[in-house]
Every structure is written in C-alpha cells, then in structure tokens.
Design a protein around this motif. Structure first.
Motif, PDB file in Angstrom:
ATOM      1  N   ILE A 114       0.834  -1.209   0.000  1.00  0.00           N
ATOM      2  CA  ILE A 114       0.000   0.000   0.000  1.00  0.00           C
ATOM      3  C   ILE A 114       0.865   1.254   0.000  1.00  0.00           C
ATOM      4  CG2 ILE A 114      -1.600   1.372   1.421  1.00  0.00           C
ATOM      5  CD1 ILE A 114      -2.947  -1.290   2.193  1.00  0.00           C
ATOM      6  N   ASN A 115       1.953   1.229   0.732  1.00  0.00           N
ATOM      7  CA  ASN A 115       2.819   2.406   0.856  1.00  0.00           C
ATOM      8  C   ASN A 115       4.154   2.211   0.146  1.00  0.00           C
ATOM      9  OD1 ASN A 115       2.090   4.833   1.916  1.00  0.00           O
ATOM     10  ND2 ASN A 115       2.944   4.475   3.944  1.00  0.00           N
ATOM     11  N   SER A 116       4.134   1.552  -0.977  1.00  0.00           N
ATOM     12  CA  SER A 116       5.389   1.320  -1.694  1.00  0.00           C
ATOM     13  C   SER A 116       5.169   1.434  -3.195  1.00  0.00           C
ATOM     14  CB  SER A 116       5.947  -0.068  -1.358  1.00  0.00           C
ATOM     15  OG  SER A 116       5.095  -1.060  -1.870  1.00  0.00           O
ATOM     16  N   SER A 117       6.273   1.573  -3.888  1.00  0.00           N
ATOM     17  CA  SER A 117       6.209   1.569  -5.346  1.00  0.00           C
ATOM     18  C   SER A 117       7.240   0.587  -5.867  1.00  0.00           C
ATOM     19  CB  SER A 117       6.475   2.970  -5.910  1.00  0.00           C
ATOM     20  OG  SER A 117       7.778   3.392  -5.604  1.00  0.00           O
ATOM     21  N   GLU A 118       6.912  -0.029  -6.940  1.00  0.00           N
ATOM     22  CA  GLU A 118       7.781  -0.987  -7.617  1.00  0.00           C
ATOM     23  C   GLU A 118       8.018  -2.271  -6.821  1.00  0.00           C
ATOM     24  OE1 GLU A 118      11.281   0.878  -9.338  1.00  0.00           O
ATOM     25  OE2 GLU A 118      10.231   2.780  -9.362  1.00  0.00           O
ATOM     26  N   LEU A 119       7.294  -2.459  -5.727  1.00  0.00           N
ATOM     27  CA  LEU A 119       7.392  -3.711  -4.984  1.00  0.00           C
ATOM     28  C   LEU A 119       6.387  -4.684  -5.585  1.00  0.00           C
ATOM     29  CD1 LEU A 119       8.616  -5.329  -2.639  1.00  0.00           C
ATOM     30  CD2 LEU A 119       6.754  -4.495  -1.212  1.00  0.00           C
ATOM     31  N   THR A 120       6.906  -5.720  -6.188  1.00  0.00           N
ATOM     32  CA  THR A 120       6.062  -6.749  -6.783  1.00  0.00           C
ATOM     33  C   THR A 120       6.103  -7.990  -5.903  1.00  0.00           C
ATOM     34  OG1 THR A 120       7.888  -7.663  -8.080  1.00  0.00           O
ATOM     35  CG2 THR A 120       6.573  -5.909  -9.125  1.00  0.00           C
ATOM     36  N   LEU A 121       5.208  -8.900  -6.153  1.00  0.00           N
ATOM     37  CA  LEU A 121       5.197 -10.146  -5.395  1.00  0.00           C
ATOM     38  C   LEU A 121       6.480 -10.938  -5.646  1.00  0.00           C
ATOM     39  CD1 LEU A 121       3.544 -11.730  -3.390  1.00  0.00           C
ATOM     40  CD2 LEU A 121       2.208 -12.673  -5.264  1.00  0.00           C
ATOM     41  N   GLU A 122       7.017 -10.862  -6.853  1.00  0.00           N
ATOM     42  CA  GLU A 122       8.272 -11.544  -7.178  1.00  0.00           C
ATOM     43  C   GLU A 122       9.416 -10.986  -6.319  1.00  0.00           C
ATOM     44  OE1 GLU A 122       6.264 -10.178  -9.529  1.00  0.00           O
ATOM     45  OE2 GLU A 122       5.511 -11.982 -10.512  1.00  0.00           O
ATOM     46  N   ILE A 127      12.741 -11.680  -0.539  1.00  0.00           N
ATOM     47  CA  ILE A 127      13.065 -11.257   0.826  1.00  0.00           C
ATOM     48  C   ILE A 127      12.448 -12.228   1.834  1.00  0.00           C
ATOM     49  CG2 ILE A 127      12.863  -9.386   2.527  1.00  0.00           C
ATOM     50  CD1 ILE A 127      12.447  -7.485   0.107  1.00  0.00           C
ATOM     51  N   PHE A 128      11.209 -12.651   1.558  1.00  0.00           N
ATOM     52  CA  PHE A 128      10.435 -13.474   2.483  1.00  0.00           C
ATOM     53  C   PHE A 128      10.051 -14.806   1.849  1.00  0.00           C
ATOM     54  CE2 PHE A 128       9.339  -9.000   3.291  1.00  0.00           C
ATOM     55  CZ  PHE A 128       9.617  -8.892   4.642  1.00  0.00           C
ATOM     56  N   LYS A 129      10.061 -15.846   2.672  1.00  0.00           N
ATOM     57  CA  LYS A 129       9.448 -17.113   2.276  1.00  0.00           C
ATOM     58  C   LYS A 129       8.391 -17.411   3.323  1.00  0.00           C
ATOM     59  CE  LYS A 129      12.717 -20.235   4.576  1.00  0.00           C
ATOM     60  NZ  LYS A 129      13.594 -21.383   4.393  1.00  0.00           N
ATOM     61  N   ASN A 130       7.492 -18.324   3.006  1.00  0.00           N
ATOM     62  CA  ASN A 130       6.445 -18.651   3.972  1.00  0.00           C
ATOM     63  C   ASN A 130       6.447 -20.151   4.271  1.00  0.00           C
ATOM     64  OD1 ASN A 130       5.119 -19.871   1.817  1.00  0.00           O
ATOM     65  ND2 ASN A 130       3.460 -18.389   1.729  1.00  0.00           N
ATOM     66  N   LYS A 131       5.389 -20.627   4.913  1.00  0.00           N
ATOM     67  CA  LYS A 131       5.311 -22.038   5.299  1.00  0.00           C
ATOM     68  C   LYS A 131       5.298 -22.973   4.095  1.00  0.00           C
ATOM     69  CE  LYS A 131       2.593 -21.372   9.515  1.00  0.00           C
ATOM     70  NZ  LYS A 131       1.295 -21.671  10.137  1.00  0.00           N
ATOM     71  N   ASN A 132       4.811 -22.485   2.987  1.00  0.00           N
ATOM     72  CA  ASN A 132       4.692 -23.305   1.783  1.00  0.00           C
ATOM     73  C   ASN A 132       6.034 -23.332   1.060  1.00  0.00           C
ATOM     74  OD1 ASN A 132       4.153 -24.438  -0.700  1.00  0.00           O
ATOM     75  ND2 ASN A 132       2.378 -23.147  -1.131  1.00  0.00           N
ATOM     76  N   PRO A 133       6.709 -24.489   1.003  1.00  0.00           N
ATOM     77  CA  PRO A 133       8.027 -24.542   0.358  1.00  0.00           C
ATOM     78  C   PRO A 133       7.975 -24.273  -1.143  1.00  0.00           C
ATOM     79  CG  PRO A 133       7.313 -26.746   1.019  1.00  0.00           C
ATOM     80  CD  PRO A 133       6.302 -25.783   1.549  1.00  0.00           C
ATOM     81  N   ASN A 134       6.791 -24.402  -1.739  1.00  0.00           N
ATOM     82  CA  ASN A 134       6.644 -24.165  -3.175  1.00  0.00           C
ATOM     83  C   ASN A 134       5.913 -22.865  -3.479  1.00  0.00           C
ATOM     84  OD1 ASN A 134       7.855 -26.689  -3.750  1.00  0.00           O
ATOM     85  ND2 ASN A 134       5.904 -27.696  -3.345  1.00  0.00           N
ATOM     86  N   ALA A 135       5.902 -21.946  -2.524  1.00  0.00           N
ATOM     87  CA  ALA A 135       5.192 -20.679  -2.736  1.00  0.00           C
ATOM     88  C   ALA A 135       5.790 -19.937  -3.920  1.00  0.00           C
ATOM     89  CB  ALA A 135       5.278 -19.816  -1.491  1.00  0.00           C
ATOM     90  N   SER A 136       4.910 -19.418  -4.732  1.00  0.00           N
ATOM     91  CA  SER A 136       5.319 -18.637  -5.897  1.00  0.00           C
ATOM     92  C   SER A 136       4.320 -17.500  -6.048  1.00  0.00           C
ATOM     93  CB  SER A 136       5.306 -19.521  -7.148  1.00  0.00           C
ATOM     94  OG  SER A 136       3.978 -19.902  -7.447  1.00  0.00           O
ATOM     95  N   PRO A 137       4.654 -16.517  -6.860  1.00  0.00           N
ATOM     96  CA  PRO A 137       3.687 -15.432  -7.068  1.00  0.00           C
ATOM     97  C   PRO A 137       2.317 -15.941  -7.534  1.00  0.00           C
ATOM     98  CG  PRO A 137       5.815 -14.781  -7.925  1.00  0.00           C
ATOM     99  CD  PRO A 137       5.923 -16.237  -7.530  1.00  0.00           C
ATOM    100  N   SER A 138       2.319 -16.933  -8.416  1.00  0.00           N
ATOM    101  CA  SER A 138       1.033 -17.443  -8.924  1.00  0.00           C
ATOM    102  C   SER A 138       0.264 -18.207  -7.853  1.00  0.00           C
ATOM    103  CB  SER A 138       1.238 -18.288 -10.173  1.00  0.00           C
ATOM    104  OG  SER A 138       2.052 -19.400  -9.892  1.00  0.00           O
TER     105      SER A 138
END
Length: 165
Positions: A114-122, A127-138
């Motif tokens: 919300i308060n950023s520019s040019e920050l994409t999910l990719e 920077i961050f990973k989550n519990k899902n080892p196969n997490a991807s933008p899609s």
C-alpha cells in the motif's frame, strides 16, 4: 612563410577552442549520467519510516509471524528487516521466514505494498518465504483469490492490525 604561420596559428587556435569546449561539456554529461544512476540504485521503494518498520517487525515477532531465515546474520533481526525494506535493495538470498500460509502471505504483501512503489510479489518473495516450500507469485495470487470467497481468518486480522497501529 606567412601562409604556413597562419596555418599553424589557425591549427593552434582550433586545438585550444576544441579543448576548452570538451572541458565544458564533459562535466555536464557526467552530471546527467550520475543523476540517472542515482535514480536506479533501488529495486523498490517503501514510504514507511524507520520507526514504522521497526514497529511492524516487533508486532510480527510478538505474534510469532516472522523469523530470520539464516541465523548467521550479523545484524539484529529488526535492523536487518528495516535496512532491507528502507533501502529497497533485494538481498542475495531470502532473509526472513513468514509463519504464514499463502493467503496470509498475500494479505501481508498487499498491506506492505500500500505504501510502496515498484514492490512486486516476485521481489517480495526474494526477501520473504512462507510455510509453503513451493510458494510462488502465482500460487499466492491464486490463494488470495480463493480467500475472497472464504472467511478471512484470525491471522489476517492480526496482520491488518500490525499496519493500522
């Protein structure tokens, strides 16, 4: 002999004129190149203050929603979090593990974005990973779409409270 002298004089004057002209134009070119470089020294920008980012990190820690991915870092977790996000430069490797599923990760990304520019999910996932080892933008986008149909869980309420103060 007079014509040779005039030819040498014209050559010398042209040489001096050319050197003075390039001496004037070269610094102007260097300045414009440096300005272009300074505009591209970041991968994304975040308009949060250092204290806001510190507060976000502390609330993520308090709710057990984040941990450092590599414990060999020299910086404190909070300092590293603030530095990466405030400078907007992507690290060489993933630094933080979010204790979140794909839906919660998507919600956290949207709140941060919300308060950023040019920050994409990719970029976010560099920077961050989550519990899902196969997490991807899609997969995160797909989960987020499905979550609109389901009830929002307690974790998303907590994530929202982190950003609202």
């Amino acid at each position: 002999m007079g014509a040779g002298f005039i030819l040498i004089l014209i050559t010398v004057l042209l040489f001096i004129f050319y050197n003075k002209w390039t001496a004037i134009t070269i610094p102007v070119q260097e300045i414009s190149i440096n300005n272009e470089k300074s505009k591209t020294t970041y991968d994304f920008k975040i308009a949060y203050t250092k204290s806001e980012l510190e507060s976000f990190f502390e609330k993520l820690i308090d709710n057990n929603l984040i941990e450092i991915a590599d414990s060999s870092e020299d910086l404190l977790d909070k300092e590293l979090f603030v530095e990466v996000l405030s400078k907007g430069i992507l690290p060489d490797r993933i630094l933080f593990k979010l204790n979140m599923n794909n839906i919660q990760t998507g919600f956290f990304f949207n709140q941060l974005k919300i308060n950023s520019s040019e920050l994409t999910l990719e970029k976010f996932l560099k920077i961050f990973k989550n519990k899902n080892p196969n997490a991807s933008p899609s997969s995160i986008s797909s989960s987020k779409s499905k979550s609109k149909l389901a009830n929002i869980d307690k974790q998303t309420d907590i994530i929202e409270s982190i950003f609202k103060g």
